[in-house]
Design an enzyme around this catalytic site. Structure first.
Site, PDB file in Angstrom:
ATOM      1  N   HIS A 123       6.890   6.762  10.725  1.00 25.96           N
ATOM      2  CA  HIS A 123       6.286   6.665   9.395  1.00 25.96           C
ATOM      3  C   HIS A 123       5.663   8.031   9.107  1.00 25.96           C
ATOM      4  O   HIS A 123       4.445   8.177   9.068  1.00 25.96           O
ATOM      5  CB  HIS A 123       5.232   5.546   9.411  1.00 25.96           C
ATOM      6  N   ARG A 160       0.809  -1.218   0.000  1.00 22.19           N
ATOM      7  CA  ARG A 160       0.000   0.000   0.000  1.00 22.19           C
ATOM      8  C   ARG A 160       0.840   1.264   0.000  1.00 22.19           C
ATOM      9  O   ARG A 160       0.631   2.173  -0.787  1.00 22.19           O
ATOM     10  CB  ARG A 160      -0.963   0.012   1.192  1.00 22.19           C
ATOM     11  N   THR A 161       1.820   1.303   0.890  1.00 24.76           N
ATOM     12  CA  THR A 161       2.664   2.497   0.968  1.00 24.76           C
ATOM     13  C   THR A 161       3.459   2.681  -0.321  1.00 24.76           C
ATOM     14  O   THR A 161       3.576   3.787  -0.860  1.00 24.76           O
ATOM     15  CB  THR A 161       3.628   2.385   2.169  1.00 24.76           C
TER      16      THR A 161
END
Ligand SMILES: [Zn+2]
Lengths: 151, 302
Positions: B129, B51-52
């Site tokens: 993050h 996803r990232t």
């Protein structure tokens, strides 16, 4: 008794590090890199001390330490006292001070920290000294006294 | 921010956050397909995170930039025993910016010291993050039309959840009131509570949802993982207490939004997906604009 111990191995010129907790003697030797010193060094350990129970003492002939070197031992011997000796006389007294940063001495206790997986010089910010708390510059986790390991 | 690495959310100031949010808004309303033309972004995913990674790839390619890199360590020279130091040194020669994700904590900080180009941390183990936090801020600002004086409810694993810690640090710049809802074993760590107290900010701790839903402007959900519990019985007893169901929203403010860093398991019931409060999928889209803004700032293009 105390004076006698000092007299046995009195040095002419150099540095005497006193009031080291006996259990920290070898860590102090390691932190100061004394195994690389070529001049005469005398150690005494398990000496009686009112403050520390058992203490250790190191006498370094013809060796003078920089302040930042001295401060490195504050992690293991915060109450240590240094006497600078010239011609058998104490010419200066120094105490150890807590540095702002601890570089290359302590291992980060976090097993997932990158410093435990690559050759990286560890770096910590000293958050508090009374209750030792070191914040890792890399993983940002805190290593306390209980988990502290000298490299 | 030009030329600076983004490793931790605290590397940037409140003013930096606001500049990035303004730019994200600009990119969302007026796409700029040529801004990154001629730029090469190194995408180093030592640990997979689909996803990232896709979000970054979308952010870069939609603005005309190119991506090079690897999607997991096994397809890189890391498996041959290359150090992070060497990988970063070499990749620095090939691109203008590195986006990296790595399982080791502190790896991104270290890389930022080794690299000759800026690093964006896309997750270093359980540590930081920061682009997630920027997209969270963007989502909050977009839905509430402001960041100041909001009532933020953080739910789930508040002990280990890095996203809630970073969000707390960032939102503390905007006079938020916080509600922490978590099992006893996964309470917000003392260090963050002291941080809020030192800034004179209010927080309350709860072990169940009850009335706080109606006060909240934002409910930020996280996953409660079984392996975090020392006592499996404790997990079984509490695991459903932090799940959000539709009937719990009946007294919620109409503008309240539910956020989640995703993936969810069952902490948000699917019947909530169709309510006006559900925002987690749009939140993921916002990540593209937030990342475009961060990259543009760091590359000095805006
Ligand atoms: Zn560390």
């Amino acid at each position: 008794m105390h004076d006698k111990v000092l007299n046995v191995s009195a040095i002419k010129n150099g540095t005497v590090i006193d009031h080291i907790p006996a259990t920290s003697l070898f860590e102090v030797i390691s932190i100061l890199g004394l195994h690389n010193v070529e001049s005469q060094i005398t150690f005494g350990t398990n000496l009686e001390s009112k403050k520390l129970g058992k203490k250790a003492i190191i006498k370094l002939s013809e060796v003078y330490l920089m302040d930042d070197e001295i401060n490195k031992i504050s992690l293991v011997a915060p109450q240590a006292k240094l006497n600078i000796i010239k011609n058998f006389e104490v010419v200066e007294k120094k105490i150890v001070e807590v540095p702002e940063n601890v570089v290359g001495i302590v291992k980060c206790f976090n097993p997932s920290c990158i410093t435990n997986h690559e050759r990286i010089v560890t770096r910590f910010k000293v958050l508090s000294m009374n209750e030792l708390r070191l914040k890792c510059h890399y993983c940002e986790k805190i290593t306390d006294h209980e988990h502290m390991e000298i490299i | 921010m030009n030329g600076k690495s983004l490793v931790s959310i605290t590397d940037f100031s409140k003013e930096n956050y606001l500049e990035i949010l303004d730019l994200a808004k600009e990119f969302e309303s007026r796409p700029n397909p040529d801004l990154f033309r001629g730029k090469v972004v190194g995408s180093l995913f030592f640990e997979p995170s689909t996803r990232t990674r896709l979000s970054f790839e979308s952010a870069v390619t939609r603005m005309g930039g190119r991506i090079i890199g690897f999607t997991e360590a096994s397809s890189s020279s890391v498996t041959k025993g290359e150090t992070l130091y060497d990988t970063i040194k070499i990749v620095s020669n090939y691109c203008d910016l590195i986006v990296m994700r790595h399982a080791m904590e502190g790896s991104a900080r270290y890389a930022s010291e080794v690299a000759s180009i800026p690093i964006i941390n896309a997750g270093d183990g359980a540590n930081q993050h920061p682009t997630q936090t920027m997209l969270d801020l963007y989502s909050i600002q977009k839905t509430q039309n402001k960041l100041e004086n909001l009532n933020i409810c953080l739910v789930g694993d508040l002990k280990y959840g890095r996203t809630v810690h970073s969000l707390l640090m960032a939102m503390s710049e905007f006079n938020s009131t916080f509600h922490f809802v978590s099992p006893k074993e996964l309470k917000m760590p003392m260090v963050y509570k002291l941080f809020l107290e030192n800034r004179g900010l209010k927080y309350e701790e709860h072990t169940e949802f009850n009335d706080i839903v109606k006060e909240a402007d934002v409910i930020y959900m996280t996953r409660v993982q079984k392996e975090r519990f020392s006592d499996p019985i404790e997990y079984e007893k509490t695991k459903n207490a932090y799940n959000l169901k539709k009937d719990m929203l009946k007294n919620a403010k109409p503008g309240m939004k539910i956020l989640h860093p995703l993936p969810r398991v069952n902490e948000i019931h699917t019947e909530i997906d169709s309510t006006p409060q559900a925002y987690y999928f749009t939140q993921a889209l916002n990540g593209v604009f937030a990342r475009q803004a961060i990259i543009a700032k760091i590359l000095g293009l805006k």
